[in-house]
Design a protein around this motif. Structure first.
Motif, PDB file in Angstrom:
ATOM      1  N   PRO A 406       0.845  -1.200   0.093  1.00 50.21           N
ATOM      2  CA  PRO A 406       0.045   0.054   0.038  1.00 50.21           C
ATOM      3  C   PRO A 406       0.785   1.272   0.069  1.00 50.21           C
ATOM      4  O   PRO A 406       0.344   2.516  -0.444  1.00 50.21           O
ATOM      5  CB  PRO A 406      -0.702  -0.221   1.177  1.00 50.21           C
ATOM      6  CG  PRO A 406      -1.047  -1.661   1.457  1.00 50.21           C
ATOM      7  CD  PRO A 406       0.372  -2.051   1.075  1.00 50.21           C
ATOM      8  N   LEU A 407       2.213   1.135   0.580  1.00 49.74           N
ATOM      9  CA  LEU A 407       2.829   2.441   0.487  1.00 49.74           C
ATOM     10  C   LEU A 407       3.110   2.987  -0.714  1.00 49.74           C
ATOM     11  O   LEU A 407       3.449   4.212  -0.949  1.00 49.74           O
ATOM     12  CB  LEU A 407       4.310   2.245   1.376  1.00 49.74           C
ATOM     13  CG  LEU A 407       4.431   2.129   2.839  1.00 49.74           C
ATOM     14  CD1 LEU A 407       5.526   1.865   3.167  1.00 49.74           C
ATOM     15  CD2 LEU A 407       3.979   3.503   3.454  1.00 49.74           C
ATOM     16  N   ILE A 408       3.024   2.118  -1.780  1.00 52.57           N
ATOM     17  CA  ILE A 408       3.416   2.403  -3.193  1.00 52.57           C
ATOM     18  C   ILE A 408       2.497   3.486  -3.689  1.00 52.57           C
ATOM     19  O   ILE A 408       2.784   4.391  -4.591  1.00 52.57           O
ATOM     20  CB  ILE A 408       3.584   1.117  -4.010  1.00 52.57           C
ATOM     21  CG1 ILE A 408       4.763   0.512  -3.388  1.00 52.57           C
ATOM     22  CG2 ILE A 408       3.938   1.563  -5.533  1.00 52.57           C
ATOM     23  CD1 ILE A 408       5.200  -0.759  -4.356  1.00 52.57           C
ATOM     24  N   THR A 409       1.212   3.348  -3.300  1.00 55.30           N
ATOM     25  CA  THR A 409       0.202   4.293  -3.658  1.00 55.30           C
ATOM     26  C   THR A 409      -0.420   5.147  -2.671  1.00 55.30           C
ATOM     27  O   THR A 409      -0.691   6.361  -2.955  1.00 55.30           O
ATOM     28  CB  THR A 409      -0.780   3.412  -4.309  1.00 55.30           C
ATOM     29  OG1 THR A 409      -1.356   2.723  -3.310  1.00 55.30           O
ATOM     30  CG2 THR A 409      -0.730   2.626  -5.369  1.00 55.30           C
ATOM     31  N   ASN A 410      -0.179   4.747  -1.359  1.00 53.87           N
ATOM     32  CA  ASN A 410      -0.653   5.708  -0.234  1.00 53.87           C
ATOM     33  C   ASN A 410       0.328   6.232   0.596  1.00 53.87           C
ATOM     34  O   ASN A 410       0.161   6.732   1.551  1.00 53.87           O
ATOM     35  CB  ASN A 410      -1.853   5.023   0.326  1.00 53.87           C
ATOM     36  CG  ASN A 410      -1.422   3.948   1.416  1.00 53.87           C
ATOM     37  OD1 ASN A 410      -0.188   3.926   1.684  1.00 53.87           O
ATOM     38  ND2 ASN A 410      -2.033   3.302   1.952  1.00 53.87           N
ATOM     39  N   GLY A 411       1.721   6.017   0.149  1.00 52.32           N
ATOM     40  CA  GLY A 411       2.734   6.973   0.942  1.00 52.32           C
ATOM     41  C   GLY A 411       3.493   7.986   0.081  1.00 52.32           C
ATOM     42  O   GLY A 411       2.877   8.436  -0.761  1.00 52.32           O
ATOM     43  N   PRO A 412       4.752   8.280   0.421  1.00 54.93           N
ATOM     44  CA  PRO A 412       5.362   9.373  -0.251  1.00 54.93           C
ATOM     45  C   PRO A 412       5.703   8.804  -1.863  1.00 54.93           C
ATOM     46  O   PRO A 412       5.625   7.802  -1.850  1.00 54.93           O
ATOM     47  CB  PRO A 412       6.726   9.398   0.475  1.00 54.93           C
ATOM     48  CG  PRO A 412       6.561   8.629   1.833  1.00 54.93           C
ATOM     49  CD  PRO A 412       5.576   7.774   1.613  1.00 54.93           C
ATOM     50  N   ALA A 413       6.075   9.743  -2.709  1.00 57.20           N
ATOM     51  CA  ALA A 413       6.538   9.479  -4.149  1.00 57.20           C
ATOM     52  C   ALA A 413       7.869   8.945  -3.863  1.00 57.20           C
ATOM     53  O   ALA A 413       8.723   9.151  -3.161  1.00 57.20           O
ATOM     54  CB  ALA A 413       6.347  10.760  -4.659  1.00 57.20           C
ATOM     55  N   GLY A 414       8.213   7.984  -5.152  1.00 62.86           N
ATOM     56  CA  GLY A 414       9.820   7.638  -5.281  1.00 62.86           C
ATOM     57  C   GLY A 414      10.010   6.110  -4.346  1.00 62.86           C
ATOM     58  O   GLY A 414      10.850   6.095  -3.780  1.00 62.86           O
ATOM     59  N   ILE A 415       8.980   5.483  -4.498  1.00 64.15           N
ATOM     60  CA  ILE A 415       9.012   4.059  -4.146  1.00 64.15           C
ATOM     61  C   ILE A 415       9.008   2.995  -4.972  1.00 64.15           C
ATOM     62  O   ILE A 415       8.069   3.246  -5.847  1.00 64.15           O
ATOM     63  CB  ILE A 415       8.174   3.805  -2.564  1.00 64.15           C
ATOM     64  CG1 ILE A 415       8.206   4.992  -1.608  1.00 64.15           C
ATOM     65  CG2 ILE A 415       8.460   2.536  -2.295  1.00 64.15           C
ATOM     66  CD1 ILE A 415       7.090   4.659  -0.777  1.00 64.15           C
ATOM     67  N   ALA A 416       9.820   2.008  -5.140  1.00 64.72           N
ATOM     68  CA  ALA A 416       9.478   1.075  -5.986  1.00 64.72           C
ATOM     69  C   ALA A 416      10.107  -0.210  -5.489  1.00 64.72           C
ATOM     70  O   ALA A 416      10.623  -0.391  -4.466  1.00 64.72           O
ATOM     71  CB  ALA A 416      10.384   1.244  -7.286  1.00 64.72           C
ATOM     72  N   GLY A 417       9.988  -1.539  -6.380  1.00 69.23           N
ATOM     73  CA  GLY A 417      10.667  -2.809  -5.934  1.00 69.23           C
ATOM     74  C   GLY A 417       9.611  -3.657  -5.340  1.00 69.23           C
ATOM     75  O   GLY A 417      10.124  -4.467  -4.338  1.00 69.23           O
ATOM     76  N   TYR A 418       8.233  -3.430  -5.549  1.00 70.67           N
ATOM     77  CA  TYR A 418       7.454  -4.476  -4.979  1.00 70.67           C
ATOM     78  C   TYR A 418       7.126  -5.658  -6.016  1.00 70.67           C
ATOM     79  O   TYR A 418       5.989  -6.580  -5.638  1.00 70.67           O
ATOM     80  CB  TYR A 418       6.135  -3.813  -4.365  1.00 70.67           C
ATOM     81  CG  TYR A 418       5.621  -4.764  -3.167  1.00 70.67           C
ATOM     82  CD1 TYR A 418       6.435  -4.971  -2.079  1.00 70.67           C
ATOM     83  CD2 TYR A 418       4.586  -5.461  -3.336  1.00 70.67           C
ATOM     84  CE1 TYR A 418       5.954  -5.584  -1.111  1.00 70.67           C
ATOM     85  CE2 TYR A 418       4.053  -6.379  -2.219  1.00 70.67           C
ATOM     86  CZ  TYR A 418       4.782  -6.216  -1.137  1.00 70.67           C
ATOM     87  OH  TYR A 418       4.344  -7.042  -0.155  1.00 70.67           O
ATOM     88  N   ALA A 419       7.448  -5.655  -7.058  1.00 73.79           N
ATOM     89  CA  ALA A 419       7.221  -6.492  -8.190  1.00 73.79           C
ATOM     90  C   ALA A 419       7.396  -8.207  -7.594  1.00 73.79           C
ATOM     91  O   ALA A 419       6.790  -8.871  -8.032  1.00 73.79           O
ATOM     92  CB  ALA A 419       8.006  -6.539  -9.436  1.00 73.79           C
ATOM     93  N   ALA A 420       8.346  -8.391  -6.778  1.00 72.71           N
ATOM     94  CA  ALA A 420       8.491  -9.633  -6.432  1.00 72.71           C
ATOM     95  C   ALA A 420       7.397 -10.194  -5.463  1.00 72.71           C
ATOM     96  O   ALA A 420       7.394 -11.398  -5.314  1.00 72.71           O
ATOM     97  CB  ALA A 420       9.650  -9.535  -5.592  1.00 72.71           C
TER      98      ALA A 420
END
Lengths: 459, 101
Positions: A406-420
């Motif tokens: 959820p942090l990827i859409t409801n947290g700060p900008a500039g987060i990646a790496g949840y594809a796994a």
């Protein structure tokens, strides 16, 4: 000709090609495969709980398949391994099946067991054994958590018996790492159990090769000057007096130097004047390490004395669940932002009443790998936020694994790496170091042709 | 002078304790290591680990020192929540230690 013992596995999961590459260029007398660490025993025990035919290091089957031609063609070659884990019989049966399928039905296979104390613990405790924790002094009966595995570290004795009974493959449970090398040497040279200096020499050889490529160029600070692609796994050439030469296969990568040997001598030891094995207590401070020629190092003058009166015991108990997740955080303010993300996750879990009991936040790339070593960098543009949680309640650990995405859409900008995907919830084990008097543990040795082991399964 | 100029190192675990083996690059450097690389200096360098004590052993025959760092691993291989559960990084880390000239 000295006795040639090579080791092609330093842990469960080590390079599967090592044995095949080693035997492609070298003729040796014994191949050892060392698979068991403290944690490995608990993982294997958990597998055995779910499936009575599991609980051994399955890598051994892959390695054995690769070296079947050499086993067929070279009558001197024998395999000694602790791949049996917490279920050596199941391992022997799996291996025997492989042998029978490959026209090796008559090959004698040994099972060395007797190390498993788990079924005996209640009875031994009734007899008055307290199994005190060596770190805390606490007796075992005060432990309320379920015990997963309890294995004595056996010495070379069972292996020697198996080899004397002509076994070509020896599968053991928890045998001390160095004893995998001591057993063949003691059998070959006919040493007595009180030939302590010879046993000490073979134990030193075993200690040097038990971690595989760590003595042949692995763990090196000279990585930029070596080619490690085809790093050779180690060979110990052991003489009748217990001294040895450490070397590696011809034209393999890596290096064997006095530096690699000295570094491996001091790897995972305590008091160097009293290196305890079930076979002998070794004094490392009398050793002489000299260069013989390229990639050949002599190790002589080992001294030994009587081993401890007790066997070390590897005992593990269930300690709840653990999970660890990571996100890449980018931006000039990435360290501050990563700290904020961790705090967000903590608050959200707390709000839901699901905050795990133990909670660890690390910023990888910001010098957190060794806490307190170096200050945080001032110019990092990216860090990996790693959060690890542990709790006796599985639900709380699962809740942690749900909080990353959820942090990827409801947290700060500039987060990646949840594809796994979501992090895995794993059972956690805790280790209870203790001992048992030697006279209460007897190694059991069974040697049968592969085909007969299969017959045992049918029955 | 950084320790990396004088020595190579590797580290590992025993339960919740770590050990760091230090090998002098040149035999003549060993005396400097014995004099300067004290247990107290190593304990203070790694204070951030929360360890309880450091014991040093000498192996003059192979120009090496062995340090045992008690309770350095926040639970050890099975229980630590750190990324380096087994203290594998400590051997590289100790080479950053500054010794007096």
């Amino acid at each position: 000709m000295p006795l040639r013992i090579a080791n092609a596995a330093g842990f469960w999961g080590d390079d599967l090609s090592a044995a095949r590459r080693l035997l492609a260029t070298e003729q040796i007398d014994y191949l050892t495969l060392e698979y068991l660490a403290e944690l490995t025993m608990s993982i294997l025990a958990r597998q055995r709980q779910k499936n009575p035919l599991a609980g051994y290091a399955t890598d051994v089957c892959t390695v054995l398949s690769d070296i079947l031609p050499q086993l067929q063609q070279q009558s001197q070659l024998r395999l000694v391994t602790n791949a049996g884990g917490v279920n050596p019989r199941a391992c022997v049966q799996a291996i025997s099946q492989l042998l029978v399928q490959n026209q090796l039905s008559e090959l004698p296979v040994a099972c060395v067991a007797g190390d498993d104390l788990l079924p005996r613990l209640p009875e031994l405790q009734r007899q008055g054994l307290r199994f005190e924790n060596l770190d805390t002094g606490q007796p075992l009966h005060e432990l309320s958590a379920p015990i997963i595995a309890a294995n004595a570290y056996l010495g070379a004795q069972g292996i020697v018996e198996a080899l004397s009974a002509a076994a070509r493959i020896v599968i053991t449970g928890r045998v001390a790492d160095a004893s995998l090398c001591v057993g063949p040497a003691q059998h070959h040279y006919g040493w007595n159990n009180t030939d302590y200096h010879q046993l000490a020499g073979a134990s030193v050889a075993g200690h040097l090769i038990e971690c595989g490529a760590q003595v042949t160029g692995g763990l090196t600070d000279r990585w930029s000057q070596l080619d490690l692609t085809d790093v050779g796994y180690p060979i110990a050439e052991i003489d009748a007096d217990g001294s040895c030469t450490i070397t590696k296969p011809r034209s393999s990568g890596g290096e064997v130097t006095t530096a690699t040997v000295k570094q491996q001598l001091v790897y995972e030891i305590g008091d160097p004047t009293a290196y305890h094995t079930p076979d002998v207590t070794v004094d490392f401070t009398t050793l002489a390490v000299t260069s013989e020629s390229t990639d050949r190092v002599r190790v002589t003058q080992a001294t030994g004395r009587q081993p401890p009166a007790s066997y070390k015991v590897s005992l593990c108990y269930a300690a709840g669940y653990v999970a660890s997740g990571q996100l890449l955080i980018a931006g000039r303010d990435c360290q501050k932002k990563a700290g904020y993300c961790a705090e967000l996750m903590r608050r959200r879990l707390q709000r839901n009443g699901l905050l795990p009991n133990r909670w660890q936040v690390e910023l990888l790339g910001a010098n957190h790998g060794v806490p307190g070593l170096l200050p945080a960098p001032t110019d990092a543009y990216e860090v990996i936020l790693r959060i690890t949680g542990q709790d006796l309640d599985r639900q709380r650990v699962e809740a942690l694994t749900r909080e990353f995405a959820p942090l990827i859409t409801n947290g700060p900008a500039g987060i990646a790496g949840y594809a796994a995907g979501r992090a895995e919830v794993r059972p956690q084990f805790a280790y209870w170091p203790t001992t048992i008097p030697r006279e209460l543990v007897t190694p059991t040795v069974t040697v049968l042709p592969a085909a007969t082991w299969l017959h045992e399964v049918v029955r | 002078m950084k320790l990396s100029q004088l020595a190579q190192a590797r580290s590992g675990d025993k339960g919740n304790h770590a050990n760091i083996g230090i090998v002098a690059r040149q035999p003549s450097d060993y005396a400097i290591l014995v004099r300067e690389l004290t247990a107290a200096r190593v304990a203070s360098f790694f204070a951030g680990l929360g360890l309880t004590r450091v014991v040093r052993y000498e192996l003059p025959n192979i120009q090496s020192l062995n340090f045992v760092l008690y309770d350095a691993l926040a639970g050890g291989a099975s229980q630590s929540l750190r990324i380096d559960t087994q203290g594998k990084l400590l051997g590289t880390a100790i080479l950053e230690l500054e010794l007096p000239e």
